[in-house]
Design a protein around this motif. Sequence first.
Motif, PDB file in Angstrom:
ATOM      1  N   ALA A 114       0.931  -1.258  -0.066  1.00 16.79           N
ATOM      2  CA  ALA A 114      -0.031  -0.063   0.083  1.00 16.79           C
ATOM      3  C   ALA A 114       0.738   1.254  -0.008  1.00 16.79           C
ATOM      4  N   THR A 115       2.031   1.401   0.960  1.00 14.02           N
ATOM      5  CA  THR A 115       2.739   2.391   0.816  1.00 14.02           C
ATOM      6  C   THR A 115       3.597   2.673  -0.511  1.00 14.02           C
ATOM      7  N   PHE A 116       4.048   1.519  -1.224  1.00 13.60           N
ATOM      8  CA  PHE A 116       4.695   1.573  -2.290  1.00 13.60           C
ATOM      9  C   PHE A 116       3.601   2.204  -3.256  1.00 13.60           C
ATOM     10  N   VAL A 125       3.170   6.255  -2.656  1.00 13.13           N
ATOM     11  CA  VAL A 125       4.461   6.728  -2.972  1.00 13.13           C
ATOM     12  C   VAL A 125       4.310   6.834  -4.566  1.00 13.13           C
ATOM     13  N   HIS A 126       4.420   5.787  -5.226  1.00 15.77           N
ATOM     14  CA  HIS A 126       4.562   5.745  -6.554  1.00 15.77           C
ATOM     15  C   HIS A 126       3.679   6.641  -7.497  1.00 15.77           C
ATOM     16  N   SER A 127       2.552   6.400  -6.991  1.00 10.77           N
ATOM     17  CA  SER A 127       1.395   7.287  -7.640  1.00 10.77           C
ATOM     18  C   SER A 127       1.553   8.843  -7.395  1.00 10.77           C
ATOM     19  N   ALA A 128       1.972   9.097  -5.936  1.00  5.27           N
ATOM     20  CA  ALA A 128       2.234  10.535  -5.883  1.00  5.27           C
ATOM     21  C   ALA A 128       3.166  11.287  -6.669  1.00  5.27           C
ATOM     22  N   TRP A 129       4.418  10.364  -6.698  1.00  2.26           N
ATOM     23  CA  TRP A 129       5.450  10.993  -7.770  1.00  2.26           C
ATOM     24  C   TRP A 129       5.177  10.886  -9.102  1.00  2.26           C
ATOM     25  N   PHE A 130       4.712   9.637  -9.608  1.00  2.00           N
ATOM     26  CA  PHE A 130       4.666   9.650 -11.010  1.00  2.00           C
ATOM     27  C   PHE A 130       3.318   9.995 -11.342  1.00  2.00           C
ATOM     28  N   GLY A 131       2.198   9.577 -10.806  1.00  2.22           N
ATOM     29  CA  GLY A 131       0.775   9.846 -11.242  1.00  2.22           C
ATOM     30  C   GLY A 131       0.462   8.861 -12.527  1.00  2.22           C
ATOM     31  N   SER A 132       0.782   7.914 -12.439  1.00  3.09           N
ATOM     32  CA  SER A 132       0.604   7.050 -13.847  1.00  3.09           C
ATOM     33  C   SER A 132      -0.777   6.333 -13.920  1.00  3.09           C
ATOM     34  N   LEU A 133      -1.494   6.147 -12.807  1.00  4.98           N
ATOM     35  CA  LEU A 133      -2.568   5.353 -12.690  1.00  4.98           C
ATOM     36  C   LEU A 133      -3.979   6.127 -12.714  1.00  4.98           C
ATOM     37  N   TYR A 153      -3.432  11.372  -0.356  1.00  3.80           N
ATOM     38  CA  TYR A 153      -2.937  12.212   0.822  1.00  3.80           C
ATOM     39  C   TYR A 153      -2.778  11.732   2.170  1.00  3.80           C
ATOM     40  N   ILE A 154      -3.753  11.204   2.494  1.00  2.38           N
ATOM     41  CA  ILE A 154      -3.987  10.848   4.081  1.00  2.38           C
ATOM     42  C   ILE A 154      -2.932   9.859   4.441  1.00  2.38           C
ATOM     43  N   LEU A 155      -2.740   8.574   3.611  1.00  2.00           N
ATOM     44  CA  LEU A 155      -1.688   7.827   4.100  1.00  2.00           C
ATOM     45  C   LEU A 155      -0.417   8.476   3.814  1.00  2.00           C
ATOM     46  N   LEU A 156      -0.108   9.046   2.778  1.00  2.00           N
ATOM     47  CA  LEU A 156       1.270   9.925   2.902  1.00  2.00           C
ATOM     48  C   LEU A 156       1.377  10.590   3.975  1.00  2.00           C
TER      49      LEU A 156
END
Length: 642
Positions: free
Chosen positions: A32-34, A37-45, A187-190
């Motif tokens: 879940a963390t990965f 974090v991956h979506s927050a930085w790359f926004g590919s999904l 946002y919330i988990l990050l």
Amino acid sequence: MATIWKLLPEGHLGRLEHRLLCIVVSLLAVAATFLVVHSAWFGSLTALLLRSAFFSLMTSAGLFLVAARMHWRAWRLALYVLAILVLIPGPYLQANFMAIIRSGGIAGEMDVRLFVLSTVAVFVLARYTIGWSMVVIGVAALAYAFWGNHIPGVYGHAGYSLGRVTSNLFLSTEGLFGLPMGVAAQYILLFSLLGALLLRSGLGQVFVDLAHALTGRIQGGPALTAVVSSTMFSSINGSAVAGVVTTGTFTIPLMKRTGYRPKVAGAIEAAASSAGQIMPPVMGAAAFLMAEVTRTPYATIAAAALIPALLYVFALLVAVRLEAGKFNMSRSDGSDVPTVRSVLAGRGYMLLPLVALVGFLIYGYTPAKAAVLCIAATLAISLLSAKTRMGPAVLVEVMVETLRNVLPVVAAVAVAGILIGVLTLTGMALKVSAMILDFGGDSLFLVLVLTMIASFVLGLGMPTSAAYLLLAILIAPALVKFGLPVIAAHMFIFYYGLLSAITPPVALAAYAGASIAGAQPNETAVEAMRLGFVKVVAPFLFVYSPGLLLIGTPLDIVMATIGAVGATFAAGTAMVGWCIRPMSLAGRLAYWAAAVLFTYSLVIDQAAVLSFAAKAAGLVLIAIPLWNSWRTHDNRSADLAS
């Protein structure tokens, strides 16, 4: 691996079952963390795929954690099965995404089955992480969708089939995977992970030591330390109860030793810890929710929340300092109080990630990317000391801790998504707003009072973000329709939705403070309400005077701030009844009159002559008793010296 086995208490579980659970929960937390974090930085999904994958991972992990607490083996086995099955919706939607688009979102048999499975999983998770309140809300929403056709009049509708409800709530971004789940995933988990890493690196103790250095030598220093440190701590984690049980274990005994009554010590800690819910930059994740719901930039929301939050903290500082003077509490000799320089020189570098967070946001990074950069900065800074260095096992432990903290929010936003989807499908949201406006008529004050009552009742015992979401759906549109600025309307319902942290019959933060202080819970809650009175009156003030939310001209903002500070100081001093020395009845009445005048100046045009006159009269009413108290105190001190 020894750290991993400590993630869950072994208790009634067998050794093999316990270790398997620890491994499974750790893997889900890391995944879940990965993902986030991956979506927050790359926004590919795309939104639906990110939210559904996040939902599956978090809900599955939550059910495994719930199962670990169960003593009844059959129920534990059922939860294990449900936790495994709820991992299916995320991959299923990803594999069938194009087919769903081509079909126009019309639900098939498998879609219906997975929707029922997901809904059951959400209700079970909500039951064990929040309580029955959100389950009842979710069940009532679905019942209304299926059988609302049996309700006569304007509040009924034609009724919807299970397939239609599935299409709306499961195959689109209008239900389970709607905006609330998106905010949790983005946002919330990050920010919860960032907060957990900061506190694991020792920042919480830095907050306490820094506050102690600033206030420890002043009369009432331990209480002032509690206010400052608990505000800083809870502004990171956004939980009033967590703030009480963390910093309160240090500050409450210290306050009691200084002379504060147990109920007051517990109340000070509870009121201070609840400040984090309204204090930027995180605000219990509600800042990000509000930005998404209102389509307002996050920086605007955080800036608008600043003055009311600082007023609340100012009122607490005034109250606890005057309380110390009233009961002539002892001062610290200073031997156990560190200096600000020594704290900053020794561990001040731990504050750099917070400074960097503000800098990244000002520079223009999205909140998600700013959080990722600050997580990286926190990990880098933690390497500077052997005591704060975090290896892989500790990182996994932090991820699992973050997952635990976020689970109630995930359950709440999932149910809120169902509620939003049903209200959108049936048009009920507009009807609730219309009902409030019908009762309130043309009176803004009456509409605000009705909204205040509804917000308080609906927010009882709920997490910050869940309370705000529910109220933003049901209540805020009524205020916007009445003509209030969008930010003012949402801040109004947000404040009253959070009152239950210090207000009976729930008052979770106050009750937590009472248990540490050894005080009576309801008496502690009453004291917390007295200390936190600004949270009760501030929403009315910033509705009538939007300058407090940085809405309007610079003159409006400055004059509104002066009026609010004057009203807060005058009312807080009058309630305590002490200022340099015990106040006479005439002095207290003068301060109450000053509070009324300052408040009146806020509800009229800030540029009007009458507003200036009311503020000037309020200043005079404060200054005369203050001067008399100061002069009497100086004369008495001179007599004692001679």
